[in-house]
Each structure stands twice: as C-alpha cells, then as structure tokens.
Design a protein around this motif. Structure first.
Motif, short mmCIF file in Angstrom:
data_model
loop_
_atom_site.label_atom_id
_atom_site.label_comp_id
_atom_site.label_asym_id
_atom_site.label_seq_id
_atom_site.Cartn_x
_atom_site.Cartn_y
_atom_site.Cartn_z
N SER A 78 35.11 57.60 52.86
CA SER A 78 35.06 58.68 51.86
C SER A 78 35.42 60.00 52.56
O SER A 78 35.07 60.20 53.72
N ARG A 102 27.43 49.79 46.49
CA ARG A 102 28.90 49.87 46.45
C ARG A 102 29.49 49.40 47.78
O ARG A 102 30.39 50.01 48.34
N ARG A 154 32.84 48.92 51.57
CA ARG A 154 33.68 50.07 51.24
C ARG A 154 34.77 50.13 52.30
O ARG A 154 34.46 50.18 53.49
N GLN A 195 23.43 55.08 49.57
CA GLN A 195 23.28 53.81 50.27
C GLN A 195 21.85 53.64 50.76
O GLN A 195 21.20 52.62 50.58
#
Lengths: 966, 178, 446
Positions: free
Chosen positions: B137, B130, B133, C204
C-alpha cells in the motif's frame, strides 16, 4: 466311463509308470474312501493307508487335494488308533515333502561322492554285483536288512533272499521289547507280546513303560489309558508309575514312585511279596518271592516300605489291574527278570486273560532278535558280507549304540545298497542309493497285531523319482536269476501285483472294500495261558563305566522315536512337553548335582563314557533320580534345517554315540541302560530354546484341579452354577449357531499331537531355534505344563491353550481397522488383509495366543505343496491366531445345508480335536442344548481360564481330577 | 473526487496517540495506523467506535461444524459397517438401531471441533485482514516493522495543509504526502 | 548486547539482535549438521531394512509386542507439549516471561510432533497400509474402528499438529514482514511472499489480535487432551500396570515436565551462541526452573499414587507386576527413572541452581532421560510380566530399533537447526511488547 474300466486303465497306467518311470497321475487310483466318479477340483478325496512312522501301524486317512496330500488323519475304523494320530503320524507329511528327499538313484563315483544315475544303470550295477557273488557261490555274502515288515513286503523280501541264497533277512528295530518276549516265554511259555487292555483295568501299575510316548503302540495305549483313567460319571481308574525319571507318562500318574534305576524287577517282586504276605493273592506265588527281603528291597530301590505296601494294596484290590513294564530303565542287563516279575504280578492278581491278552499279539514279536543283529555286525566286520541291502527306515549307524561299531562294520562291506529316500547316517555309507517311495506313495500291508491287517495304497504320485523297493528288488532278482516276468521264483511284474495277489484269497475280489476301510480287521479271541511259578533272583543291572558316575538313561523321544522322525521341522519345533524345549537336545541332570557343580541351564556339559564323549547343554531337573542323568534319543538335524533353523551343526546330539554294546543277560536283547557316565562342565553355553517361561502358575489358577471325592460329590449332586458376569452392555445375540469348545484337562496327557495337527491344518510356518527361543514361535495351539506341589514330586496339569474366542474380547476394540472382530457365530475373527500390524491386540490378549508374522516365513520346496488350500498363507507383518478351523466349520455347514438339516455334532471336527488320542477336546454349537460341548460346558468341573478378567471365553476347560493320595 | 494521503512518521507512542486524538477531534476518520507491534494505547483510540472483530464468528461456525461432522462420521460409519468388537456395537437392524457404544465418539467430536474451529479462525483472519496482499500500500514504509509508527490520513487535497500542521504539532518527525 | 542486563534494549535493538541470529552460520553449526545428517542416514537405512525384512528386525517379541518405538513415540509427543502450552496457556494467563522463548518452544513442538508422528508408521507391521486408519471414503464402506484408542490418536495428533502449526505460522507473519523489510534480493522476495503482505496496519492488527486469542483458547484444551488421549492407548488396555484411570493427568504432567526440559536444552545454547542474554534473562530461566520443579513434584506424587493403588487394589496380578518391576530384570530402568524425575529436579529448590545455566542444563538432560525411561517402564516391564506366566519374557533391543530411536533425535535436531537459521527464533513483535515503548516526554505518558 464306468468305475471298473477307469480302475483298469489307471491300474495299467500305474504299472506303466512303474516300468516306464514316467510319473503318471497315480493319485487318481480308485477306490477312494469317499467314492466319487473322478477327482473334483476343490473337493478332497480320502485314501486309507497305514502309518509307517513307527511299528505301531496306526490307520491313516490321507486327504488328497488336486493330487497332493495335504493332511493326515487317523482312520476311525482302525482298531489300533480309532481315528487318532500321534504327533509323529501328523508330521509324516514332512517326510513325504522333505526338501532333502533323494531326487533319484545315486551311485558313488570314483571321487567318492554321489552322482545322479538312471534306474537302469543303478539296477544293472546292483544286479551285476549280486550276480557275481551268486556265480561265485557266495550267496551268504548278501545280507538284507529291513525295518519291521511283517506283511507282503516282508514275505517278498524273504523269498528274494531265499531265491538268491542270501543270508536270512534281518528285521532291525532298535526298540524290540525282546525282554517281554523272553519273559513271556519263560512265564507263559509263549514267545509273543500280548495286547494290554488298559481300557478294562481299574488300576494300572507301570514299571517304566512309557506308553504315552513310544512304548509298543502309544496312540492305542494313550487312548485306552484315557478310557480307563479319565473321570467319567463319578468313576476314574488309578495309575501308579514306577520310574527313576519323571517322564511324560510318569507325570500323568496319580502316584509316581521314583526308584533307583534298574530296581523295577525288585520292586515288582517286593510288591508281590507284600500281596502274598497279606494274603491278597494265591499262596503259591510265595515260592517265587521267597528270597525277597522287603527292607532290603526298600533300601536298594530307594522306595519307602510304606509306599510298597500301599501300592501292593491298591494293585491287589483292582478288579482287574494291569502291570506293564518297559522304558529305558527296564532294558538293562536284568530286563528279562524284571519282566518275569511283572508277569508274576499280573498272574498273581489274576489279570492274565483279562487285561493281559495273548492272541492279538503285537507285531513286535516278529523282530529279529538282537543276537542275530550282533552276529550280522560281526560278519560284516569280519568281511563275510560283500553286498548289504538296507531297506527304508533302517539307520543302524545312528539308532544303535556306537559300541556295536555298526558304522565301521558297514564301511567294511564293499558294496552297500540303500533304499532310504532321505539321506541319513547309514545311506551316507552306501555305494548305491535307490530311493524307495514314501509309504504314502506305496502299496503294501502291515499287521500291527494279530487280527488287524492294515492295507497301504498309493495316496498320490511320487513327488520325486523314486520307485517301490519291492519293484526294484523283483527286477534285480529276475536280472540275477535270468528269468523274466511271469516265470521263476519271482514272477510278479510289480510289487503292487504281488500285494494284490497276496490279498486275493483273503478278500475274495472285495479288495476295494478293504482298501476303503483301510484293511481287514477281525477280533482275535484271547488264548488261555498258565503261569509257571519259579523263584526269581533279582540281580542288579550291570553297568559299565565309572562306578562313581551317573546311570545314563537314554530314553526314546516322544517326538522322534528312534530318530527316524527327526527330519521333520514340525516335530523339531513342537516342544517336548516336559522341558518345553525345541530344536536342540539336552542332558537332564538332577538339581542336587547341578547345585553341587554350579551348573546352570544351558551350560554345555561333556558326558563321558568308555565309548566316548558327548557334548550337550544342561537341563536342570528337580525330579530326576539323583543317581542318574537322562538324554533323549534320536535328535538330529536334516541338512536343509541348517543354517535355516539352527545355527552351527552340533557334532552329535544322540546318546547312542556313547552307549556300549551291552545286552540283557537272559534274552540277549539290546540294553539301553548299560553305562555309568561322568559329566564335566565345558565352560561354554548353548542356551536351550524353552518356550515356557515358568511352570509355576503364580496362584493364577490357569489350570485347575479338583479332588476325586469332590468331583464325585459334584457329579452326583451337581454344583450350584455361579452367576453370569454382569455387564453394562446388552448380551450379544447369535442369530445362528455359537461355536464353542470344551477341553478336559483331566483327559489331556500332554502328547502334543494337537499342536502338530494344528500346524499341519493351518499352514503354520516353522520359525527355527533362535526365534522360538525369543518368543516368536507361531503355534496357534500350545500345550502348557503346569507343576504344583513339591518341586521334587510335582503334580502336573497339561493345558492346551489356544484363542479363547472371547465374547468380550480384549483384542477386538483396540484394533483400529476392525481386523479383529466378532463374527455372528461367536468366533473371534481375524482379517489378514485388513491387518496393519499395530500388534495392540497381541498386547491386550490376556492369554497371549495371538501370533505375529515377524518375518516373511517360507516353506522350503517342496513343502509348500503340503499347504492347505483352504487356509490363507499369512504375509509378513500381520497378526494371526486360532480360527477354530473356520475352513472346517464352513465345510461342515455346507454339508449340513446340502443335506437340508442343521449342523450336528460330528459335522465339524477341528484338527486338534480330530487327532486327540484321549478325546480331551470337544467342539460344537453352544446354542444346541443337545450338543456334547454344551453338556460339558455345564459340567460341575467346568471353568474358564482367567475368568476374573471378564472376557467370557467360548472355550471351557474341565478341571483335572486328582486322587487324594496323589 | 481525488483524495490525498498524508503520512506522518512518529518515533514515539505518546506522540502518535496525541496525533490520533487530535485527528479524531477534527473529524478525520479515514486513516490507517502502522505499528511494529499492537500498542494498547493506540488501539484504545481506534477501537472506540468500531465493532468487535467478526473473526470469532468464523471460529464458532467452524467448531460447531466440527462437532456435527464428527458425530455424523462416527455414527454413520458404525451403522453402515456395524462390527461387534469387545461385545460392543452400534448396528442398524430391521428393528432400528441397537447397541450402545457412543462414548468414544465424543473424543473424535472434540478433536474435530478444535481442528475445524482453528482452521476457520485462520480463514477468518485472512478474509477480514484482506490477506494476502501482493501490492504494497502506498503509505507503507519499511520502518513500520522496525521502530517507527505511521499515521496515514486520506483526505481532500484542500485539507492537506491543515493535516500537515496538525501532525507536526503532534510531534511527527517526518511528514510526506503520498 | 553484552550490557543488556543494565539498560533495556530499544525496538531497533530488538530487530537488529534477532535478525543477527539469521547471519550465515559458523563451522560449529555445520559440524553439528554433519553429525545429525549422518545419524539420519543410519535412521533411514535401519527403517528400510525393517520394512524389507520385517518387524522381526526390531527386538520385539511376545509378550513385548510394543517396545522402544512406542516408548519414543510417547516421549516425543510429550516433548511436543511445552510449546503450545507456553504459547497458548501462558498467553491466556498473560505470563510476560514466555515471550522470549515461545517461538523456539513452538518450533520445538511442531518438530517434536512430526518426529513422534513417524513412529506409528515405523511401528506398524505393514506400514504401507497405515492409511487404513484414516476415514477415507471407499466403495467397500470400510471404516476405521472409532472405539480403538489408536484411531483417537490419529485424530488427536493430526489435530494437534495442524493447530500448533497454524498457531505458529500466524505468530510468525508479522516477524516475517520485519524480515522482509530488513533483507534484500531473493531472500526479500521469498519473505515477502511468506509475509502475505503484512504491513502492521491497524485494520490487520485488530483481527490478528482477536484471531490469536481465539486460537490460544482453542489450543489450550487441545494441549491437555492430546496426551490424555495418548495415555488412553495404555489405560484402555487390560495389561496390569496400564489399566489405570490415573494415566491422563499423569501423562499430561509428565509431558509438560519433559517439554520444559527440552525447551531449556534448546534455549540455553541459543542464549549462549546468539548472545541473547538481554532477552532470555535470569528471570526467564528462574521461571522455567520453577515450572520444572513443580511438575516434577506433581509427577512424584503420581508415582506414589500408582504404587499405592496397585498395592491397595489387593489384586494379585497387579501387585505381582509391580513387585517384578521394582525388583526384577528392569529394576535398573525403574530406579533410573525415579532418580531422574523425582530426585534430580529437587536441586531447583535453590534459586542459584535455577539461574545457573549449567545446572539447569544438566537437570534438563536428566529429566529427558528420566521421562524416556518412564514410558519404557510403563510399556516393556508391564508387558513382560502380565497375566499369563507362560509367555513372560525379557525384551532386548536390536541394532535396528536402537538406530531408529537415536535417529529420531537427529531428525528432530535437523529440523530445529535448520529452522533457527531461516526464521527468527525470537518473536520480534512480542519481545517489543515486553520492553517499555518509546515515549518522548514522561509527563504525557500514562
């Protein structure tokens, strides 16, 4: 429009051009060799004319493209050269398009420097000066000197001198072979230089005659020598050469006999003596050699008695033989005696009439004797001459020994008129320069020998504002005499008219045909002569200077003749075959001496004679006679070549600077071997630009040879063919022809004509001394000299090396962009546009025949006009190499297609093949079993260079045939 | 329904692992662990019931594409412009394909395999991880790239208290709700 | 971290120490930069002159159509091997000691390959057409010749550069994140962008670890292939002294040999100036010393093989070429090479030498000199005395190609000196892996 009308108009306009001075397109003067109604752009027209670079007078075909000459080729119909040309002939274009060519008439100003003038003013000035003398009744104060002109121009010049009451014209040729004439007078009672039929001889015995370089007619004799000497169906003649120095000619000999300089005559007599003693010849000749003691002869000449006897045997048994004499060592004070001795040899062996033919006598017989030249020099020195007219090609200040003090004498002449169209050492001394047209722009005629009348015609419009010497002299003459055209002793409006008038009775209206053929050629029957047998007392050659010194051998250079060709950059960069040196002159010194004095190649030496001193770099020779040193004649640089191609200007490169005024006792001929010199190291260096790293093949068998016996054996029985090289890959298929070449190492005499022809055809640039010395020369074709055997008596092999067009070419697969690839006709193609210049191909070529454009090479104007429009001019950074004259291949294929047939031998002739005097090179289609090249490829003598590498070259070499006793 | 995120910050690996074990035992699966470096022990706990990362699939496809495209490029270009060099060729003639000069093409194939494979792997990492980013977060804390470990649990608000309890018991040096 | 040898640092120490290397540099640094920039200016001037006037400005000739450019090209490619070798192969072998140097080594690799990449351009006679070597679509259907080793080079080196770079960047991302969190203002914003929003979340890391492993296993055969391909530039040619199947392993070994020497030449000053003794410890130096020693011995063996094969071949031209190299004009270069590559490294048999930075530094420099001359000896003398005696010749360097060769070093160092001030030249993450993780109570720790 009809050819005839066209011809009239153009002739008229040509005349108008001559009178009006405006430059008409005279290149379209008809008729052409290949007749066509008009000049077609893109199609070459060929004009036949005569080469005037030296008195040999070879026939030339000039290739005219869009009004400019781009290439010269030998005239196949011409009896002298039969299609071949020497390197000097090939390079004549460099004189035509010479960057230093005089732009127009020049007159000396008060300040002493030249200034441009109009033709009218210049002619007026000259006419006034001559007129004044004539009125004063001092016609004898007018002197006219020209090069050897035995045709219309010569006659016209004589009429001119007569009409003005001037001194008789002097024909000046440094190499006049007067000793031969004198000897023939005394032996055969005939003042002439005969035709030597090498082609009919079985054995040629040469006493210093360098007939492959400059002697008499080098193309003619190299050609006929090859006919006699090169191996053909089991037979081959023998060539023995006697000379103190191993010249190019000597290195072609089967047996080279090194003698003490000046003992040639003695040797000839000793040989004759042996022949008499052994009863091989008529006893009557004993009378001539009664006084000869063989042992003393052997001692004096330094030639072993055995050798003398052996040579005598070989020569006597020849049916027939041929003995010739010449070269620098036979121009000493005893030259005539030596030539008489040689005459006796020929007479005794019964060669006269067979291989020595009087009748078709050489033009050299017409040269003014040196005594008269000397007389003129004295007259000038004494102030008797007030007007001196110098024709083109005449450069006495440079080409004659400084001992004659000609430069000083000319300076004493108040008014000097030069017709030279390129500045030289003599025109610098002139008050007026009236540039003559180059011979390629001129009308004229020249007879190199009896029965051969060569015709000159303008092949293009003059590239500079120059006019024919004949026209100008006619106008001046009339101005002086106060007559006008059509009247008086000089009625002809132009020299062209004069030539045509002179030829009319000969050709009877068929001038066109003669022009197309290049002249009028008839056979002249040999004249019978009887030899007068008289005792000859051989005297040693008298030499001035320090008795302990070295005999100076100043020899005519293969490349520059007497120096008149030295203005050509092509010739400067074509290596001298023996030394492989370019651009510079050198002094050749014996290895022994070099060892003693600690001289290395390139060390500067001062060569001192009573006349003065000359400074040249040393070239160490293992073959030169220990008592002699040798310097090539004629080296000089043109102004535009400095500093472009060579660094600083050396004061002098020419041995003439240190030669005394000496002459042959009997004939009065100019003696070139006349002085002993001393040498001293200067401590400085001027390294020579020597292109060949070594003359030792290091067992690589690049140039191969086979014994005559073995060759005969193979020629008769044939040789078992060795199997084709194996490969993992399928054999390449050739849908059409496969081009290939065969080069006969046995026929190659190393004359470099092919090298210059290639340069002319393929727009190969000139790089200059520094680059050439550093392995950056661009010749697509190079001529290698390989030496075998004892260093002091080597056997030489000459190997023309060019792209081998390999079937499995190492250069191709390494090219990342397909710039190097294989054409489907078996050529190794090179796409300049595609080339990125990684030079990988250059590394990977085992023959190193690929050339790289290290810089953007230029063609100084107007030399760019000469560029072949069918060949790309390469850009900086690309690879280039021999294309086997692909432009000629395409043209030949087109011609064949137009005639609806396949390509035959002769349709395609590469530039190197075309000019080769000895026809050592054959090009053709390897898939055609009938073609000459295929036959040669299957010859028992055939081999490939570096065959073991497996490149499968398309070029096959034929082994040199060496005689067992050599 | 709204979920709450509780973040426990740890100074030590063993305490973090203990906390994770506890959470899993209690059935908390929706959690994120922040570590300054990949820690074997933590991974062990987390990876137990997860499938292997699918990055390798990207690599495989990329590599095969590379090989294929290399052979297509070399052979096709030889055929459309079939030059003979050094007596070797690969040509399209009416009769079909002639010549045999394939070996060099394997080198090209190898290089393109590695190139395409490598690039595909990175693409895989970016897609699966992902990345990139652009908004941080909520649970992240700069210390997690230095020397602290973070465990963020996403749970229903009513269970927050229990989680708090659990984390403190495990040895979190700081617990915050985000 | 003066007492780094006694107690091992904590995670926080690592961050602090590594980030400290990015502090504003001192005068010495700028002095170096000036020297380097000056040389670089000379480099570009010389190159411009060569493009303008032609390849003749360089000392090349027939038969040495290749000379110092290709020598230096192969030299830099060789240097470029250590980095990816350390980061990929040693990673797969889990060689712990690599961590402290691999970042610098990778940077070195990329910059070395970039430098090497200049030379085919500099070397091409018409560099403005160098793109002809690329298989770009064109309406004329002109394509490169895939049989040519030079085209193999294009593919091998461009692949190597891209993969190494990717590998390098992937390794950097977590560190940049750490950098981001430690810095403020515009720096922070830039690093934030470069960090791609890395947070070190387990989601990740799991892909990251896998991807890194896969990249390593792809890069491993690549490292070995690149220099093999480069060696085929020579092995595929006919030239005596080039045409040998020995070349691929020979070149690869030589590359690793010189690569490690270069790593030391870069790492030792960093260790000194950045006071990184805690991370680049004696055991690291020792390990690299050993590697240089081993590769050096292997290289010596290859030299012997080379001589033996050409003698044993019985091929006259091969032997002539060898004898000429050993005895004639270029003998000095050959013997320099033998000394630097075969004799000098032998001192590393002694542990004290392997752990002494000074000795290591001197040996490394000698090795670099030796390896440059190895390529020189393969190219220039072999060409100078090959098949055809007529064209045998001696190559003399010209000011142009000398300047360009020297300039290439400044190009490399400019990039490297720049790098160590903007990016962590030690891998924060991997260094942390090497030190024991913080544990509260031993009893619980496994």
């Amino acid at each position: 429009m009809k050819r005839r009308d066209f011809f009239k108009i153009v002739t008229a306009s040509g005349a108008a051009a001559a009178t009006g001075g405006c430059q008409q397109a005279t290149e379209s003067i008809l008729p052409l060799v290949v007749p066509n109604e008009q000049i077609v752009p893109g199609v070459a027209s060929w004009f036949a004319t005569v080469c005037r670079e030296c008195p040999a007078g070879c026939g030339v075909l000039a290739k005219n493209r869009e009004g400019r000459i781009v290439k010269l080729e030998g005239n196949p119909d011409h009896p002298v050269n039969a299609g071949a040309l020497c390197l000097r002939g090939q390079a004549a274009l460099q004189g035509l398009y010479h960057p230093d060519r005089v732009a127009g008439p020049l007159m000396r100003e008060g300040s002493g420097s030249f200034a441009a003038a109009t033709w009218e003013a210049a002619e007026k000035l000259v006419a006034e000066r001559i007129g004044a003398l004539r009125i004063a009744g001092k016609g004898r104060a007018i002197a006219l000197v020209s090069q050897l002109e035995n045709g219309s121009l010569g006659v016209l010049l004589d009429r001119w001198s007569a009409a003005l009451g001037a001194r008789p014209r002097v024909t000046l040729e440094p190499f006049a072979y007067e000793a031969i004439r004198a000897a023939n007078r005394s032996t055969f009672n005939r003042d002439a230089i005969p035709y030597y039929a090498f082609e009919d001889a079985e054995v040629v015995l040469s006493f210093g005659a360098d007939f492959i370089e400059t002697w008499l007619s080098n193309v003619n004799y190299a050609r006929t020598f090859a006919r006699m000497h090169s191996f053909r169906d089991g037979r081959a003649g023998t060539f023995i050469h006697v000379e103190p120095r191993q010249s190019l000619t000597a290195s072609n000999a089967d047996e080279w006999v090194r003698n003490a300089p000046g003992t040639e005559g003695l040797l000839a007599l000793a040989i004759l003596r042996v022949m008499v003693d052994e009863g091989m010849v008529d006893r009557r000749y004993g009378e001539a050699v009664a006084g000869i003691d063989l042992n003393r002869a052997a001692d004096t000449s330094g030639v072993g008695l055995e050798t003398i006897k052996h040579v005598a045997k070989v020569f006597a048994h020849a049916q027939p033989g041929l003995a010739v004499g010449g070269g620098v060592a036979v121009t000493g004070s005893n030259a005539t005696e030596s030539q008489i001795a040689i005459n006796l040899l020929n007479a005794a062996a019964g060669n006269v009439g067979k291989t020595v033919r009087f009748g078709p006598d050489s033009a050299y017989g017409k040269v003014t004797p040196h005594t008269e030249v000397a007389a003129l020099a004295r007259a000038m020195g004494g102030g008797e001459v007030e007007v001196l007219v110098l024709g083109p090609g005449v450069n006495p200040a440079f080409t004659l020994p400084s001992g004659l003090k000609l430069a000083d004498a000319i300076r004493k002449v108040p008014f000097v008129v030069s017709f030279s169209n390129v500045p030289d050492q003599t025109s610098e001394l002139a008050q007026v320069v009236l540039p003559d047209t180059h011979w390629l722009e001129s009308w004229g005629d020249y007879a190199p020998r009896e029965g051969v009348l060569g015709l000159l015609q303008p092949t293009m419009a003059p590239i500079r504002d120059s006019r024919p010497m004949g026209d100008i002299l006619l106008r001046i003459g009339r101005a002086v005499l106060g007559t006008e055209a059509g009247k008086g002793p000089l009625p002809w409006p132009t020299f062209e008219r004069y030539v045509k008038a002179a030829w009319e009775p000969v050709v009877k209206g068929a001038l066109e045909g003669a022009l197309r053929r290049g002249g009028l050629f008839t056979d002249v029957a040999p004249v019978a002569v009887t030899a007068k047998i008289a005792p000859v007392e051989p005297s040693p050659a008298k030499l001035e200077g320090d008795a302990g010194g070295f005999t100076l051998l100043a020899y005519p250079s293969l490349r520059f003749y007497d120096g008149r060709s030295a203005v050509s950059s092509w010739l400067q960069e074509a290596p001298d075959t023996m030394t492989q040196a370019v651009w510079d002159a050198w002094v050749e010194i014996p290895a022994e001496t070099a060892g003693k004095l600690g001289i290395a190649q390139g060390d500067m030496l001062a060569i001192k004679s009573p006349q003065g001193s000359l400074e040249l770099p040393a070239y160490i020779s293992s073959t030169l006679h220990p008592g002699a040193i040798a310097i090539p004649m004629g080296h000089r640089y043109a102004p535009y070549q400095r500093p472009r191609y060579v660094g600083a200007d050396p004061r002098s490169l020419n041995p003439m600077a240190i030669l005394p005024a000496a002459s042959d006792a009997t004939s009065g001929a100019l003696a070139f071997m006349s002085v002993k010199v001393t040498i001293a190291k200067l401590g400085t260096r001027r390294p020579l630009a020597v292109l060949q790293a070594t003359h030792d093949q290091d067992h690589r068998e690049l140039a191969q040879h086979v014994d005559l016996g073995a060759a005969r054996e193979q020629a008769l029985r044939g040789k078992p063919p060795h199997g084709a090289p194996i490969s993992m890959y399928p054999d390449t298929q050739y849908p059409g022809p496969r081009w290939g070449m065969a080069i006969d190492v046995d026929a190659c005499v190393g004359c470099q004509a092919c090298v210059v022809a290639c340069q002319a055809e393929n727009n190969v640039p000139v790089v200059g001394k520094a680059s050439a010395a550093y392995g950056r020369q661009l010749h697509w074709l190079r001529l290698e000299r390989w030496a075998e055997g004892k260093p002091e008596r080597p056997t030489h092999l000459f190997l023309p090396m060019l792209c081998q067009h390999c079937e499995v070419a190492p250069c191709e697969p390494v090219c990342p962009v397909y710039a190097a690839y294989r054409t489907d006709e078996g050529l190794n193609g090179q796409v300049y546009n595609r080339c990125v210049g990684t030079r990988y191909c250059g590394n990977n070529c085992p023959y190193h025949v690929r050339r790289f454009n290290w810089f953007q090479y230029e063609f100084p104007a107007p030399l760019e006009v000469q560029l072949n429009p069918d060949v790309t001019v390469r850009q900086l950074g690309v690879m280039e190499k021999c294309t086997m004259c692909v432009q000629r291949i395409i043209a030949g294929k087109d011609r064949a297609r137009d005639e609806k047939r396949g390509v035959r031998d002769g349709d395609i002739v590469t530039a190197c093949q075309q000019t080769c005097p000895t026809q050592a090179i054959t090009f053709g289609n390897l898939k055609d079993d009938a073609s000459a090249v295929t036959k040669l490829t299957h010859s028992p003598r055939a081999y490939h260079v570096l065959e073991e590498v497996g490149t499968r070259p398309s070029i096959t070499y034929l082994r040199k045939v060496v005689r067992e006793h050599a | 329904m709204a979920t709450e995120t509780i973040l426990g910050v740890f100074a030590h690996v063993d305490t973090t692992v203990r906390a994770l074990e506890e959470l899993r035992a209690r059935g908390y699966h929706d959690l994120t662990v922040y570590t300054p470096l990949p820690v074997h022990e933590i991974e062990e706990v987390l990876e137990r019931d997860r499938p292997v990362s699918r990055v390798r699939l990207f690599t495989l496809i990329g590599g095969l594409t590379g090989i294929a495209s290399a052979f297509i490029l070399t052979i096709w270009s030889s055929l459309v412009w079939g030059q003979v060099t050094g007596g070797k060729y690969l040509q399209l003639v009416p009769g079909g394909i002639i010549g045999s000069s394939l070996p060099p093409f394997f080198i090209i194939a190898f290089e393109l395999m590695v190139l395409f494979g490598g690039l595909a792997t990175v693409i895989g990492l970016i897609v699966l991880g992902r990345l990139p980013r652009f908004r941080q977060s909520p649970a992240f804390d700069p210390r997690f790239t230095n020397d602290r470990f973070g465990v963020a649990i996403h749970c229903a608000p009513e269970r927050a208290g229990a989680v708090h309890e659990l984390l403190r018991a495990a040895g979190a040096e700081e617990i915050t709700a985000r | 971290m003066s007492d780094g040898r006694t107690t091992s640092p904590t995670f926080a120490d690592v961050n602090r120490d590594v980030l400290r290397t990015l502090d504003p540099p001192g005068n010495l640094y700028f002095a170096w930069m000036c020297v380097v920039a000056l040389l670089l200016a000379g480099f570009f001037a010389a190159w411009a002159g060569q493009v303008w006037w032609g390849m003749g400005m360089a000392g090349k000739r027939v038969p040495q159509m290749w000379a110092m450019y290709i020598t230096t090209f192969v030299f830099w490619i060789g240097i470029g091997h250590a980095g990816t070798l350390i980061s990929a192969i040693l990673y797969l072998f889990r060689a712990r000691w690599r961590t402290s140097i691999y970042r610098a080594a990778e940077a070195m690799t990329i910059f070395a390959v970039m430098t090497a990449g200049l030379f085919p351009l500099i070397h091409a006679g018409r560099m403005w057409f160098a793109y002809f070597l690329l298989p770009y679509p064109n309406q004329r259907d002109l394509w490169p010749n895939f049989r040519s080793p030079l085209v193999w080079d294009v593919f091998a080196i461009s692949t190597y550069l891209s993969i190494s770079t990717v590998f390098f960047i992937v390794g950097l991302v977590p560190d940049i994140a750490a950098l981001r969190d430690a810095s403020r203002g515009w720096r922070r914003r830039i690093y934030a962008m470069l960090a791609l929003g890395w947070e070190g979340a387990d989601t990740q890391w799991r892909h990251y670890r896998r991807a890194y492993g896969l990249l390593a296993s792809l890069a491993t055969p690549l490292v070995l292939s690149v220099h093999s391909v480069v060696s085929w530039d020579f092995a595929m040619a006919l030239v005596p002294g080039w045409h040998s199947t020995l070349f691929a392993p020979f070149f690869v070994d030589g590359a690793i040999f010189s690569g490690f020497a270069m790593v030391l030449i870069l790492a030792l000053p960093m260790r000194h100036f950045f006071r990184l003794h805690a991370y680049i410890q004696e055991k690291h130096l020792d390990a690299m010393g050993k590697l240089i020693l081993v590769t050096g011995l292997v290289l010596t063996y290859f030299y012997l093989c080379e001589i033996f094969t050409s003698l044993y071949s019985g091929e006259h031209i091969e032997k002539a070429s060898l004898f000429w190299k050993v005895t004639a004009n270029y003998a000095w270069a050959l013997w320099t090479m033998y000394f630097c590559n075969c004799v000098a490294p032998l001192v590393l048999f002694w542990r004290r030498a392997r752990t002494s930075p000074v000795v290591l530094y001197i040996v490394s420099i000698l090795v670099l000199i030796g390896m440059w001359f190895e390529r020189f000896n393969i190219i220039v003398p072999s060409l100078g005395h090959d098949f055809y005696p007529y064209t045998w010749g001696i190559y003399y360097p010209s000011p142009t190609d000398t300047m360009i060769v020297i300039g290439s070093f400044s190009f490399f160092f400019l990039l490297f000196l720049g790098f160590i001030k903007v990016m962590p030249s030690l891998s924060i993450v991997e260094v942390k892996e090497t030190i024991p993780p913080p544990v509260r109570d031993r009893a619980h720790g496994h």
